[in-house]
Write a protein that holds these residues in place. Structure first.
Motif, PDB file in Angstrom:
ATOM      1  N   UNK A   1       0.851  -1.175   0.067  1.00 42.77           N
ATOM      2  CA  UNK A   1      -0.237  -0.064  -0.270  1.00 42.77           C
ATOM      3  C   UNK A   1       1.088   1.091  -0.009  1.00 42.77           C
ATOM      4  N   UNK A   2       1.828   1.358   0.709  1.00 42.67           N
ATOM      5  CA  UNK A   2       2.626   2.138   1.367  1.00 42.67           C
ATOM      6  C   UNK A   2       3.517   2.662  -1.020  1.00 42.67           C
ATOM      7  N   UNK A   3       3.610   1.432  -1.089  1.00 45.62           N
ATOM      8  CA  UNK A   3       4.384   1.731  -2.254  1.00 45.62           C
ATOM      9  C   UNK A   3       3.852   2.140  -3.242  1.00 45.62           C
ATOM     10  N   UNK A   4       2.149   1.723  -3.167  1.00 44.93           N
ATOM     11  CA  UNK A   4       1.258   2.368  -4.595  1.00 44.93           C
ATOM     12  C   UNK A   4       0.054   4.370  -4.378  1.00 44.93           C
ATOM     13  N   UNK A   5       0.574   4.390  -2.976  1.00 47.26           N
ATOM     14  CA  UNK A   5       0.240   5.596  -2.632  1.00 47.26           C
ATOM     15  C   UNK A   5       2.014   6.669  -3.136  1.00 47.26           C
ATOM     16  N   UNK A   6       2.928   5.933  -2.505  1.00 43.30           N
ATOM     17  CA  UNK A   6       4.502   6.590  -2.648  1.00 43.30           C
ATOM     18  C   UNK A   6       4.209   7.405  -4.662  1.00 43.30           C
ATOM     19  N   UNK A   7       4.283   6.194  -4.869  1.00 43.94           N
ATOM     20  CA  UNK A   7       4.644   5.853  -6.468  1.00 43.94           C
ATOM     21  C   UNK A   7       4.168   6.945  -7.347  1.00 43.94           C
ATOM     22  N   UNK A   8       1.816   6.604  -6.745  1.00 47.35           N
ATOM     23  CA  UNK A   8       1.517   7.274  -7.404  1.00 47.35           C
ATOM     24  C   UNK A   8       0.867   8.584  -6.784  1.00 47.35           C
ATOM     25  N   UNK A   9       1.689   8.990  -5.892  1.00 45.98           N
ATOM     26  CA  UNK A   9       1.063  10.455  -5.391  1.00 45.98           C
ATOM     27  C   UNK A   9       1.939  11.526  -6.139  1.00 45.98           C
ATOM     28  N   UNK A  10       3.184  11.176  -6.830  1.00 44.27           N
ATOM     29  CA  UNK A  10       4.157  12.649  -7.658  1.00 44.27           C
ATOM     30  C   UNK A  10       4.586  12.472  -7.504  1.00 44.27           C
ATOM     31  N   UNK A  11       4.741  12.723  -5.821  1.00 41.74           N
ATOM     32  CA  UNK A  11       5.430  13.731  -5.188  1.00 41.74           C
ATOM     33  C   UNK A  11       4.875  15.566  -5.156  1.00 41.74           C
ATOM     34  N   UNK A  12       3.589  15.218  -5.111  1.00 40.29           N
ATOM     35  CA  UNK A  12       3.182  16.186  -4.985  1.00 40.29           C
ATOM     36  C   UNK A  12       3.439  17.767  -4.445  1.00 40.29           C
ATOM     37  N   UNK A  13       3.309  17.725  -3.497  1.00 38.35           N
ATOM     38  CA  UNK A  13       4.053  19.168  -2.921  1.00 38.35           C
ATOM     39  C   UNK A  13       5.217  19.022  -2.996  1.00 38.35           C
ATOM     40  N   UNK A  14       5.904  18.208  -3.292  1.00 41.08           N
ATOM     41  CA  UNK A  14       7.481  18.586  -3.442  1.00 41.08           C
ATOM     42  C   UNK A  14       7.439  19.378  -4.937  1.00 41.08           C
TER      43      UNK A  14
END
Length: 395
Positions: free
Chosen positions: A267-280
């Protein structure tokens, strides 16, 4: 001079006025990919529509492209209805009865429903390939050899719910992202540049290995989320000279807790991968926009640039931008009982919960004093990211 303030006019987006000059900004809706979580975006749009916000530009990836196309391809008073029709259809399959207690019961409920989707598909969206064709080595090659599901039902759904003539001839700009399989290049299909067809929307959501690639003009495409799951960068790179109010609706949050088992890891892998580092990405854009704003101000205040060559001056003018950008972040924050399968758990219960969360987050944002009293960003960009407090169990 008084600072520019906002005044809402119901049914016609926003009217922005100040004492001497009008402040007008175009409204942009940026929609991330995320499968079943996309009903959060639909709820967010429903709340924006109710509050008088209508987009001038929609940019989407994957399920965000589907939601964006439904909005762009319908009259304003039909958009929420058509979004609801889509999400009702894809959540109408056989489901486990809603008989459970507590988070563990809900986890089991979600797990079973995700399994049903994996087995039987989703009405109006995708269905499993014929197993005889998949496992028969003598069967002719085709999509079944490189994907698990057939997405032809989605084309019929898109044609039923979307007026593509309106997309291509209407007032709303639509941009959807996909990846060229052979070149690996990220491309955008933009209604300002090409005629948008159902295949362009399907290409944006053709996530391997589940869905087959889509052929367009002799080229084959996969889901744009393989490269970037949020189309914000495309909107930014357009270097519009218009003031923009961007609602960025994300379905995965980069923030999360430490995994406790392999399911949590997935789940964490999926969240990190697809969040596309939005805030950065937003932080980098904010810095870039401030620099471009400064360049524009310098060129305006010091027009005599004898120390610069013509080439250098053209370069500065190209990168200068005195437009003001406002970004409102809306990020779906999952509940404790949601699993790594949350993006393909299409139960009616979950779809309705996500829709409601989108509505609640938008209404919460629009009610904040900082948003109500916002002014034109003096340094070129302003980012709002309000976090609505919710219970872990979804309340």
């Amino acid at each position: 001079m008084d600072a520019p303030v906002l005044q809402r006019t119901q049914g016609f987006g926003l009217s922005r006025k100040r004492t001497q000059n009008e402040w007008q900004e175009k409204s942009v809706l940026v929609l991330q990919g995320g499968g079943a979580l996309g009903s959060y975006q639909a709820g967010a749009y429903a709340a924006l529509h109710e509050s008088g916000y209508e987009p001038d530009w929609l940019a989407g990836i994957s399920i965000g492209s589907v939601n964006a196309a439904i909005v762009a391809g319908n009259l304003p008073d039909q958009r929420v209805e058509k979004l609801r029709a889509f999400w009702d259809q894809v959540s109408s399959s056989l489901q486990m009865p809603q008989l459970f207690f507590g988070d563990q019961g809900r986890e089991f409920y979600n797990r079973i429903n995700a399994g049903l989707v994996a087995t039987w598909g989703v009405p109006g969206f995708f269905k499993p390939h014929n197993p005889f064709a998949v496992w028969n080595p003598f069967y002719p090659s085709g999509d079944h050899k490189i994907s698990l599901y057939d997405t032809t039902p989605l084309k019929a759904t898109l044609l039923e719910l979307i007026d593509f003539d309106r997309i291509n001839n209407g007032d709303i700009r639509l941009s959807v992202g996909a990846v060229n399989i052979k070149s690996g290049n990220f491309v955008y299909f933009d209604s300002q540049k090409i005629e948008i067809k159902p295949e362009h929307i399907m290409a944006s959501g053709a996530l391997p290995e589940g869905f087959p690639p889509i052929e367009i003009d002799g080229e084959w495409y996969w889901d744009g989320g393989l490269v970037s799951n949020t189309p914000l960068q495309y909107v930014i790179d357009a270097q519009s000279q218009d003031d923009l109010c961007i609602f960025q609706v994300d379905l995965f949050s980069a923030e999360g807790k430490m995994p406790e088992d392999l399911f949590d890891v997935a789940q964490r892998i999926s969240d990190i991968r697809y969040s596309s580092r939005t805030r950065l990405n937003t932080k980098i854009f904010k810095q870039t926009q401030e620099v471009r704003h400064t360049i524009a101000r310098l060129l305006k205040e010091y027009p005599d640039q004898n120390i610069l060559t013509d080439k250098e001056l053209r370069l500065l003018k190209h990168w200068s931008c005195d437009s003001a950008i406002t970004i409102a972040h809306l990020i779906y924050r999952q509940k404790d009982y949601e699993l790594h399968s949350k993006d393909y758990e299409f139960s009616r219960l979950s779809v309705n919960e996500h829709w409601q969360s989108g509505e609640d987050d938008v209404n919460f944002t629009l009610q904040q004093p900082e948003w109500i009293n916002r002014t034109r960003p003096s340094d070129g960009v302003k980012v709002f990211d309000f976090k609505r407090e919710t219970n872990a169990d979804g309340g």
